[in-house]
Design a protein around this motif. Structure first.
Motif, PDB file in Angstrom:
ATOM      1  N   GLU A 186      -0.696  11.261   0.666  1.00  0.00           N
ATOM      2  CA  GLU A 186       0.186  12.356   1.054  1.00  0.00           C
ATOM      3  C   GLU A 186       0.044  13.538   0.080  1.00  0.00           C
ATOM      4  O   GLU A 186      -0.049  14.695   0.497  1.00  0.00           O
ATOM      5  CB  GLU A 186       1.635  11.879   1.079  1.00  0.00           C
ATOM      6  CG  GLU A 186       2.618  12.947   1.480  1.00  0.00           C
ATOM      7  CD  GLU A 186       4.061  12.451   1.432  1.00  0.00           C
ATOM      8  OE1 GLU A 186       4.923  13.204   1.906  1.00  0.00           O
ATOM      9  OE2 GLU A 186       4.305  11.353   0.908  1.00  0.00           O
ATOM     10  N   GLY A 187       0.002  13.231  -1.225  1.00  0.00           N
ATOM     11  CA  GLY A 187      -0.180  14.290  -2.221  1.00  0.00           C
ATOM     12  C   GLY A 187      -1.506  15.006  -2.048  1.00  0.00           C
ATOM     13  O   GLY A 187      -1.584  16.241  -2.129  1.00  0.00           O
ATOM     14  N   LEU A 188      -2.566  14.251  -1.808  1.00  0.00           N
ATOM     15  CA  LEU A 188      -3.881  14.864  -1.598  1.00  0.00           C
ATOM     16  C   LEU A 188      -3.902  15.733  -0.338  1.00  0.00           C
ATOM     17  O   LEU A 188      -4.521  16.799  -0.327  1.00  0.00           O
ATOM     18  CB  LEU A 188      -4.959  13.782  -1.525  1.00  0.00           C
ATOM     19  CG  LEU A 188      -5.240  13.033  -2.831  1.00  0.00           C
ATOM     20  CD1 LEU A 188      -6.187  11.861  -2.586  1.00  0.00           C
ATOM     21  CD2 LEU A 188      -5.819  13.974  -3.870  1.00  0.00           C
ATOM     22  N   LEU A 189      -3.234  15.277   0.709  1.00  0.00           N
ATOM     23  CA  LEU A 189      -3.174  16.085   1.936  1.00  0.00           C
ATOM     24  C   LEU A 189      -2.416  17.388   1.700  1.00  0.00           C
ATOM     25  O   LEU A 189      -2.828  18.455   2.172  1.00  0.00           O
ATOM     26  CB  LEU A 189      -2.519  15.291   3.070  1.00  0.00           C
ATOM     27  CG  LEU A 189      -3.377  14.206   3.707  1.00  0.00           C
ATOM     28  CD1 LEU A 189      -2.562  13.384   4.688  1.00  0.00           C
ATOM     29  CD2 LEU A 189      -4.575  14.821   4.406  1.00  0.00           C
ATOM     30  N   ARG A 190      -1.301  17.306   0.972  1.00  0.00           N
ATOM     31  CA  ARG A 190      -0.553  18.529   0.653  1.00  0.00           C
ATOM     32  C   ARG A 190      -1.426  19.493  -0.154  1.00  0.00           C
ATOM     33  O   ARG A 190      -1.422  20.699   0.088  1.00  0.00           O
ATOM     34  CB  ARG A 190       0.711  18.191  -0.120  1.00  0.00           C
ATOM     35  CG  ARG A 190       1.782  17.525   0.717  1.00  0.00           C
ATOM     36  CD  ARG A 190       3.029  17.265  -0.115  1.00  0.00           C
ATOM     37  NE  ARG A 190       3.942  16.396   0.556  1.00  0.00           N
ATOM     38  CZ  ARG A 190       4.850  16.785   1.448  1.00  0.00           C
ATOM     39  NH1 ARG A 190       4.937  18.065   1.772  1.00  0.00           N
ATOM     40  NH2 ARG A 190       5.657  15.919   2.002  1.00  0.00           N
ATOM     41  N   GLN A 191      -2.168  18.950  -1.110  1.00  0.00           N
ATOM     42  CA  GLN A 191      -3.052  19.780  -1.930  1.00  0.00           C
ATOM     43  C   GLN A 191      -4.134  20.413  -1.064  1.00  0.00           C
ATOM     44  O   GLN A 191      -4.445  21.613  -1.209  1.00  0.00           O
ATOM     45  CB  GLN A 191      -3.671  18.925  -3.033  1.00  0.00           C
ATOM     46  CG  GLN A 191      -4.477  19.685  -4.039  1.00  0.00           C
ATOM     47  CD  GLN A 191      -5.038  18.755  -5.116  1.00  0.00           C
ATOM     48  OE1 GLN A 191      -4.965  17.543  -5.010  1.00  0.00           O
ATOM     49  NE2 GLN A 191      -5.607  19.358  -6.144  1.00  0.00           N
ATOM     50  N   SER A 195       0.803  -1.216   0.000  1.00  0.00           N
ATOM     51  CA  SER A 195       0.000   0.000   0.000  1.00  0.00           C
ATOM     52  C   SER A 195       0.840   1.270   0.000  1.00  0.00           C
ATOM     53  O   SER A 195       0.305   2.360   0.222  1.00  0.00           O
ATOM     54  CB  SER A 195      -0.945  -0.012   1.199  1.00  0.00           C
ATOM     55  OG  SER A 195      -0.195   0.004   2.395  1.00  0.00           O
ATOM     56  N   ALA A 196       2.126   1.181  -0.261  1.00  0.00           N
ATOM     57  CA  ALA A 196       2.988   2.370  -0.273  1.00  0.00           C
ATOM     58  C   ALA A 196       2.506   3.376  -1.318  1.00  0.00           C
ATOM     59  O   ALA A 196       2.518   4.586  -1.073  1.00  0.00           O
ATOM     60  CB  ALA A 196       4.428   1.961  -0.533  1.00  0.00           C
ATOM     61  N   ALA A 197       2.077   2.891  -2.478  1.00  0.00           N
ATOM     62  CA  ALA A 197       1.583   3.787  -3.526  1.00  0.00           C
ATOM     63  C   ALA A 197       0.346   4.541  -3.049  1.00  0.00           C
ATOM     64  O   ALA A 197       0.196   5.744  -3.324  1.00  0.00           O
ATOM     65  CB  ALA A 197       1.264   2.994  -4.784  1.00  0.00           C
ATOM     66  N   TYR A 198      -0.532   3.872  -2.333  1.00  0.00           N
ATOM     67  CA  TYR A 198      -1.732   4.517  -1.824  1.00  0.00           C
ATOM     68  C   TYR A 198      -1.375   5.609  -0.810  1.00  0.00           C
ATOM     69  O   TYR A 198      -1.982   6.682  -0.794  1.00  0.00           O
ATOM     70  CB  TYR A 198      -2.682   3.505  -1.187  1.00  0.00           C
ATOM     71  CG  TYR A 198      -3.172   2.464  -2.153  1.00  0.00           C
ATOM     72  CD1 TYR A 198      -4.012   2.810  -3.211  1.00  0.00           C
ATOM     73  CD2 TYR A 198      -2.798   1.133  -2.031  1.00  0.00           C
ATOM     74  CE1 TYR A 198      -4.466   1.860  -4.105  1.00  0.00           C
ATOM     75  CE2 TYR A 198      -3.245   0.178  -2.921  1.00  0.00           C
ATOM     76  CZ  TYR A 198      -4.076   0.546  -3.955  1.00  0.00           C
ATOM     77  OH  TYR A 198      -4.517  -0.392  -4.841  1.00  0.00           O
ATOM     78  N   PHE A 199      -0.382   5.319   0.043  1.00  0.00           N
ATOM     79  CA  PHE A 199       0.031   6.313   1.026  1.00  0.00           C
ATOM     80  C   PHE A 199       0.648   7.537   0.343  1.00  0.00           C
ATOM     81  O   PHE A 199       0.444   8.668   0.794  1.00  0.00           O
ATOM     82  CB  PHE A 199       1.007   5.713   2.037  1.00  0.00           C
ATOM     83  CG  PHE A 199       0.341   4.840   3.068  1.00  0.00           C
ATOM     84  CD1 PHE A 199      -0.656   5.349   3.885  1.00  0.00           C
ATOM     85  CD2 PHE A 199       0.710   3.512   3.235  1.00  0.00           C
ATOM     86  CE1 PHE A 199      -1.281   4.553   4.836  1.00  0.00           C
ATOM     87  CE2 PHE A 199       0.097   2.720   4.183  1.00  0.00           C
ATOM     88  CZ  PHE A 199      -0.894   3.240   4.973  1.00  0.00           C
TER      89      PHE A 199
END
Length: 163
Positions: A106-111, A98-102
């Motif tokens: 992370e990208g969505l949280l930064r956005q 699930s590293a790709a999902y994390f």
């Protein structure tokens, strides 16, 4: 003679002192040999061995039964531990997959943080101005290279952030 679980064969000593006849001595020897052989056979007969075997089983069986029940309990505990370990291994494997999902999260949280910062800065700029009563702002959009006036009640993206 008894020796460690069975009778040993011994040749009896015959005192024939007065017997002068060798034939009589021979007969006596044969009779005593046959008698000794019969006693040896009776002492080591299979039924005696079976009796001794039965005694041994009767003495050791309760201990063996207890050992078996203990081993069954240990087996159940081991099966539970094996299940737990297998479940934990599958969880770790799914976490590593699930590293790709994390990274996506992370990208969505930064956005989301960036958008929140933009909204906060817009609110602070608007708070410096005097708040106007609710009204529809005019939004100018580019239409075929010239500016057009859309409906007066269509709010802009920055206006929606204000409410």
């Amino acid at each position: 003679m008894w020796s460690g679980g069975h009778f040993r064969r011994r040749r009896p000593k015959i005192f024939v002192g007065d017997m002068e006849e060798p034939e009589l001595q021979l007969r006596v020897r044969r009779v005593t040999d046959k008698f000794t052989e019969s006693m040896y056979f009776l002492a080591n007969e299979p039924s005696v061995a079976l009796y001794r075997l039965q005694e041994h089983v009767r003495r050791s069986l309760p201990e063996l039964v207890q050992h078996k029940t203990d081993m069954q309990g240990v087996e159940e505990q081991c099966q539970g531990a094996i299940y737990t370990v297998e479940y934990a291994c599958s969880a770790v494997k799914s976490m590593s997959n699930s590293a790709a999902y994390f990274k996506n999260i992370e990208g969505l949280l930064r956005q989301a943080i960036s958008i929140k910062d933009q909204m906060s800065s817009l609110q602070s700029r608007r708070a410096k101005r005097a708040p106007l009563p609710f009204q529809c702002w005019m939004v100018y959009s580019v239409n075929n290279g010239r500016q057009a006036h859309p409906s007066p009640c269509e709010p802009t993206a920055s206006d929606t952030a204000r409410f």
